[in-house]
Scaffold this motif. Structure first.
Motif, PDB file in Angstrom:
ATOM      1  N   VAL A   1       0.834  -1.191   0.000  1.00  0.00           N
ATOM      2  CA  VAL A   1       0.000   0.000   0.000  1.00  0.00           C
ATOM      3  C   VAL A   1       0.876   1.251   0.000  1.00  0.00           C
ATOM      4  N   LYS A   2       0.336   2.338  -0.526  1.00  0.00           N
ATOM      5  CA  LYS A   2       1.062   3.611  -0.513  1.00  0.00           C
ATOM      6  C   LYS A   2       1.026   4.175   0.911  1.00  0.00           C
ATOM      7  N   ILE A   3       2.213   4.443   1.472  1.00  0.00           N
ATOM      8  CA  ILE A   3       2.255   4.967   2.845  1.00  0.00           C
ATOM      9  C   ILE A   3       2.821   6.387   2.850  1.00  0.00           C
ATOM     10  N   ILE A   4       2.194   7.254   3.641  1.00  0.00           N
ATOM     11  CA  ILE A   4       2.733   8.607   3.845  1.00  0.00           C
ATOM     12  C   ILE A   4       2.989   8.789   5.332  1.00  0.00           C
ATOM     13  N   LYS A   5       4.251   9.175   5.653  1.00  0.00           N
ATOM     14  CA  LYS A   5       4.577   9.476   7.059  1.00  0.00           C
ATOM     15  C   LYS A   5       4.104  10.892   7.341  1.00  0.00           C
ATOM     16  N   CYS A   6       3.547  11.100   8.506  1.00  0.00           N
ATOM     17  CA  CYS A   6       2.950  12.410   8.737  1.00  0.00           C
ATOM     18  C   CYS A   6       3.079  12.858  10.199  1.00  0.00           C
ATOM     19  N   SER A   7       3.202  14.135  10.383  1.00  0.00           N
ATOM     20  CA  SER A   7       3.089  14.705  11.730  1.00  0.00           C
ATOM     21  C   SER A   7       2.463  16.083  11.574  1.00  0.00           C
ATOM     22  N   THR A   8       1.243  16.211  12.028  1.00  0.00           N
ATOM     23  CA  THR A   8       0.606  17.530  11.893  1.00  0.00           C
ATOM     24  C   THR A   8       1.263  18.516  12.850  1.00  0.00           C
ATOM     25  N   TYR A   9       1.856  17.993  13.928  1.00  0.00           N
ATOM     26  CA  TYR A   9       2.542  18.881  14.875  1.00  0.00           C
ATOM     27  C   TYR A   9       3.751  19.532  14.224  1.00  0.00           C
ATOM     28  N   LYS A  10       4.476  18.722  13.423  1.00  0.00           N
ATOM     29  CA  LYS A  10       5.712  19.242  12.841  1.00  0.00           C
ATOM     30  C   LYS A  10       5.547  19.585  11.373  1.00  0.00           C
ATOM     31  N   ASN A  11       4.310  19.551  10.914  1.00  0.00           N
ATOM     32  CA  ASN A  11       4.016  19.848   9.519  1.00  0.00           C
ATOM     33  C   ASN A  11       4.791  18.947   8.552  1.00  0.00           C
ATOM     34  N   ILE A  12       4.906  17.674   8.916  1.00  0.00           N
ATOM     35  CA  ILE A  12       5.595  16.701   8.055  1.00  0.00           C
ATOM     36  C   ILE A  12       4.533  15.913   7.281  1.00  0.00           C
ATOM     37  N   GLY A  13       4.774  15.688   6.011  1.00  0.00           N
ATOM     38  CA  GLY A  13       3.936  14.776   5.227  1.00  0.00           C
ATOM     39  C   GLY A  13       2.688  15.387   4.607  1.00  0.00           C
ATOM     40  N   ILE A  14       2.355  16.612   4.947  1.00  0.00           N
ATOM     41  CA  ILE A  14       1.120  17.205   4.415  1.00  0.00           C
ATOM     42  C   ILE A  14       1.245  17.408   2.896  1.00  0.00           C
ATOM     43  N   LYS A  15       2.443  17.885   2.484  1.00  0.00           N
ATOM     44  CA  LYS A  15       2.681  18.105   1.054  1.00  0.00           C
ATOM     45  C   LYS A  15       2.633  16.759   0.306  1.00  0.00           C
ATOM     46  N   GLU A  16       3.281  15.746   0.896  1.00  0.00           N
ATOM     47  CA  GLU A  16       3.324  14.421   0.266  1.00  0.00           C
ATOM     48  C   GLU A  16       1.920  13.817   0.166  1.00  0.00           C
ATOM     49  N   LEU A  17       1.123  14.082   1.190  1.00  0.00           N
ATOM     50  CA  LEU A  17      -0.250  13.573   1.190  1.00  0.00           C
ATOM     51  C   LEU A  17      -1.036  14.177   0.023  1.00  0.00           C
ATOM     52  N   LYS A  18      -0.830  15.469  -0.201  1.00  0.00           N
ATOM     53  CA  LYS A  18      -1.514  16.151  -1.307  1.00  0.00           C
ATOM     54  C   LYS A  18      -1.089  15.555  -2.646  1.00  0.00           C
ATOM     55  N   GLU A  19       0.226  15.252  -2.752  1.00  0.00           N
ATOM     56  CA  GLU A  19       0.712  14.660  -4.004  1.00  0.00           C
ATOM     57  C   GLU A  19       0.099  13.278  -4.213  1.00  0.00           C
ATOM     58  N   ALA A  20       0.059  12.496  -3.135  1.00  0.00           N
ATOM     59  CA  ALA A  20      -0.470  11.129  -3.236  1.00  0.00           C
ATOM     60  C   ALA A  20      -1.946  11.127  -3.635  1.00  0.00           C
ATOM     61  N   ILE A  21      -2.647  12.161  -3.208  1.00  0.00           N
ATOM     62  CA  ILE A  21      -4.074  12.262  -3.526  1.00  0.00           C
ATOM     63  C   ILE A  21      -4.291  12.310  -5.039  1.00  0.00           C
ATOM     64  N   ASN A  22      -3.359  12.929  -5.745  1.00  0.00           N
ATOM     65  CA  ASN A  22      -3.491  13.050  -7.198  1.00  0.00           C
ATOM     66  C   ASN A  22      -3.004  11.813  -7.955  1.00  0.00           C
ATOM     67  N   GLU A  23      -2.390  10.869  -7.217  1.00  0.00           N
ATOM     68  CA  GLU A  23      -1.893   9.657  -7.888  1.00  0.00           C
ATOM     69  C   GLU A  23      -2.974   8.581  -7.895  1.00  0.00           C
ATOM     70  N   ASN A  24      -2.747   7.546  -8.726  1.00  0.00           N
ATOM     71  CA  ASN A  24      -3.619   6.378  -8.639  1.00  0.00           C
ATOM     72  C   ASN A  24      -3.073   5.487  -7.551  1.00  0.00           C
ATOM     73  N   VAL A  25      -3.840   5.311  -6.505  1.00  0.00           N
ATOM     74  CA  VAL A  25      -3.343   4.449  -5.432  1.00  0.00           C
ATOM     75  C   VAL A  25      -4.225   3.212  -5.346  1.00  0.00           C
ATOM     76  N   TYR A  26      -3.590   2.087  -5.118  1.00  0.00           N
ATOM     77  CA  TYR A  26      -4.361   0.855  -5.027  1.00  0.00           C
ATOM     78  C   TYR A  26      -3.614  -0.114  -4.118  1.00  0.00           C
ATOM     79  N   CYS A  27      -4.296  -0.651  -3.143  1.00  0.00           N
ATOM     80  CA  CYS A  27      -3.654  -1.608  -2.234  1.00  0.00           C
ATOM     81  C   CYS A  27      -3.890  -3.010  -2.792  1.00  0.00           C
ATOM     82  N   THR A  28      -2.787  -3.719  -3.060  1.00  0.00           N
ATOM     83  CA  THR A  28      -2.938  -5.037  -3.687  1.00  0.00           C
ATOM     84  C   THR A  28      -2.919  -6.178  -2.669  1.00  0.00           C
TER      85      THR A  28
END
Ligand code: GTP
Ligand code: MG
Length: 656
Positions: A136-163
């Motif tokens: 599965v596509k994984i995004i590491k995130c910390s809203t406290y440290k503002n980590i991963g928010i940008k990556e999450l936005k990018e992943a949203i535009n990709e085709n993601v599929y858990c096999t």
């Protein structure tokens, strides 16, 4: 294609925090389970997608109202992807729902949130390995440290599929296949077949309600005759639990959580009670000490501005019929609310948010479990009571976390005994003026604690009476997850409590006080036979008001303040000042002298505080109650605190 994305996960994993970060919103967050109780949706900044924040759920076979909302959205709504959020430190527990959701939709992004906590707890998590294991596509995130928010936005535009696939025993798999062949089109997903197989009555009735389709057709009924559904449900949950355990074991290292000092203190009964009293006292003391300075300063500034405005109107010959209602009506009530009510509200909210975010609040609620049982109400009622200190209307919506209808109604009907932020400043002001000398902040805090304790006791006592009379029955089980303590981010708290919560409350109070100020001015300035309309009405109800230790002006002010409790005190003062052009006063000494000149003494002060705790809920709370549990119960909610308040004050004043 529907551009909707669902934000799902267990309670308290940070879904709303991620929602706020992606959509620049201010949804309620806090370190306890069950804050989000309805769907919130908003556009993700910089994308075409709408993000939907779901209430947290542990499992798809959940029961309470907000959990059903979340489950049905996942099952029946049109959406493109799911962002499944987990707490990096609680993977084993959080993955359970992930495996269940895989049977509904595989377009999943796995968001590992709170990665900043991994270091704090000395846990090593191998995220690459996890991604490989779960495919599965994984995004590491910390809203406290503002980590991963940008990556999450990018992943949203990709085709993601858990096999990733997992299978049950061949017998169950065959059963699932057979059932899905018997189901009508559109209901062929694996989860629905499995639910039919395990005779999940709730899901069956939800499908019937939503689509008018009975999943139990004749063929399926015949098929199910020879199936032991209970065994299937047990098998499925054991299978998923095992998967979670195996996967977590593979990816975690050094998972040795230690009990924190506060947890040790909270596990001892006596120290728990002491800490709770200390916390309550501390919150009130800090509020009272700090609120004084900005209040005084704002009072001086507003009085000066009022004089300038008044002189300006005289200078340019504006007719008094125009400037009087504007300055002596609207301006005075609005500025009174800002100077006297706003500072304690902001400080109280900031401290309250700290208790909420750190994890202290659910611990306090948890320790009231026994009191709840004795009072015949649900343990989670403590959480709604705590929310009531902020806002009773929010607490009424929050009561959705209580599964049973009876328990929920008790929680709603007894919530308005808890003084909300709109009532606190008035209670503090009256205590300061009449019960303790204003310099003695410790004494003010102590009195405030006693009145809050009184309010809590009244709320429990009423719950007890309700549970023995109109709402007989036994309270449901109490499953409250105690979250771990968190280091709280101060900037987040200040932003949350000041910018969003306090300012939005102030906005509401000001909006209500503008027409209120005008109406009160008209009431006090419409003269009939030499007496103002306000006086005529207050004189009429005065004899009754006296019986309960108040007077006509106080009682009428409570009635006129139905839209918002914040405006009771300014109406009382305006009522006393009448047509005179004396400023509305914003320091306690001048307010006290007006009150004393109008017959106030300690008995009036205590009676007014008690009536503010025990009277009808504000208009917003009443309309929320109506939409949550119906108009019949709204009438009860109006009458119960009012009648009990009147009876209590009648007795009190009889003996005083
Ligand atoms: N340390 C840390 N705490 C976080 C992070 N994100 C959120 N939190 C905190 O975790 C707690 C829960 O966050 P919420 O966003 O309210 O969680 P939720 O999943 O929406 O909770 P429910 O609505 O109750 O299901 C809050 O105290 C947040 O401040 C993070 O990245 N790191
Ligand atoms: Mg939430």
């Amino acid at each position: 294609m529907n551009k909707k994305i669902l934000l799902c996960g267990n309670p308290n994993v940070g879904k709303s925090s991620i929602f706020n970060a992606l959509t620049h919103s201010h949804e309620h967050t806090g370190n306890w389970t069950g804050k989000t109780v309805e769907l919130a949706s908003k556009k993700i900044i910089g994308t075409d997608y709408t993000l939907v924040d779901l209430p947290g759920i542990y499992s798809l076979s959940s029961l309470s109202e907000e959990e059903v909302i979340a489950k049905n959205t996942m099952l029946f709504d049109d959406y493109e992807k799911i962002i499944y959020v987990v707490d990096a430190c609680n993977l084993e527990k959080n993955l359970n729902l992930f495996f269940q959701i895989l049977q509904i939709n595989r377009n999943i992004i796995l968001c590992i949130n709170m990665i900043d906590e991994l270091d704090n707890k000395n846990i090593k998590l191998d995220i690459d390995k996890l991604s490989k294991l779960l495919e599965v596509k994984i995004i590491k995130c910390s809203t406290y440290k503002n980590i991963g928010i940008k990556e999450l936005k990018e992943a949203i535009n990709e085709n993601v599929y858990c096999t990733y696939n997992y299978y049950y025993s061949s017998e169950i798999e065959n059963n699932i296949k057979d059932i899905s062949n018997l189901l009508e089109n559109g209901f062929k997903n694996r989860y629905i077949s499995l639910s039919v197989l395990s005779k999940d009555k709730r899901l069956i009735s939800d499908v019937k309600e939503k689509y008018g389709i009975d999943l139990y057709n004749k063929d399926i009924n015949n098929y199910l005759k020879n199936i032991n559904s209970e065994n299937i449900s047990d098998y499925v949950s054991i299978k998923i639990n095992t998967l979670c355990r195996i996967i977590t074991k593979e990816v975690y290292k050094n998972n040795n959580k230690k009990k924190s000092l506060l947890d040790k203190l909270f596990s001892n009964k006596i120290s728990t009670i002491l800490i709770m009293i200390l916390i309550m006292f501390g919150i009130f003391f800090i509020t009272i000490v700090l609120a004084n300075y900005p209040s005084e300063l704002l009072g001086i500034i507003f009085t000066k501005i009022e004089n300038i405005l008044y002189n300006f109107c005289l200078k340019i010959n504006i007719p008094s019929i125009i400037y009087e209602p504007l300055i002596f009506g609207i301006y005075r009530v609005v500025t009174f609310i800002i100077s006297v009510m706003f500072p304690p509200l902001v400080i109280f909210f900031t401290l309250f948010t700290y208790a909420e975010e750190s994890g202290i609040l659910p611990r306090i609620a948890f320790n009231f479990d026994k009191v709840c049982k004795v009072s015949g109400c649900h343990g989670k009622q403590c959480l709604t009571m705590c929310s009531g200190f902020g806002c009773n209307a929010c607490a009424v919506v929050g009561a959705r976390i209580i599964d049973s209808k009876r328990d929920k109604i008790i929680a709603v009907l007894t919530n308005s005994f808890i003084p909300c932020n709109g009532r606190f400043p008035m209670i503090i002001a009256i205590i300061t003026m009449f019960l303790a000398r204003s310099e003695n902040k410790l004494l003010v805090s102590l009195y405030l604690c006693l009145f809050v304790l009184f309010a809590v006791i009244m709320s429990f006592l009423t719950s007890f009476i309700l549970s023995k009379t109109i709402l007989k029955g036994y309270p449901g089980f109490f499953v409250l997850e105690i979250p771990e303590y968190k280091k709280v981010k101060l900037s987040k708290i200040l932003k949350n409590s000041f910018v969003y919560k306090s300012l939005s409350i102030l906005k509401k109070a000001v909006i209500v006080s503008i027409p209120a100020g005008l109406i009160i001015w008209i009431f006090t300035n419409t003269i009939i036979n030499g007496n103002s309309l306000f006086n005529i009405i207050s004189n009429f109800i005065n004899p009754f008001a006296k019986l309960i230790g108040l007077d006509g002006v106080i009682l009428l002010s409570f009635m006129l303040a139905l839209p918002a409790n914040e405006i009771v005190l300014p109406i009382i003062i305006m009522g006393y000042l009448g047509k005179s052009n004396v400023s509305l006063l914003s320091d306690y000494t001048s307010i006290k002298s007006v009150l004393v000149n109008n017959g106030w003494n300690i008995v009036t002060a205590v009676s007014t505080i008690i009536f503010s705790i025990m009277h009808f809920p504000c208009g917003t709370t009443l309309s929320t109650i109506k939409s949550e549990i119906g108009s019949k119960w709204m009438i009860y909610a109006f009458l119960i605190p009012l009648v009990s308040g009147i009876l209590f004050l009648l007795l009190l004043n009889l003996f005083l």
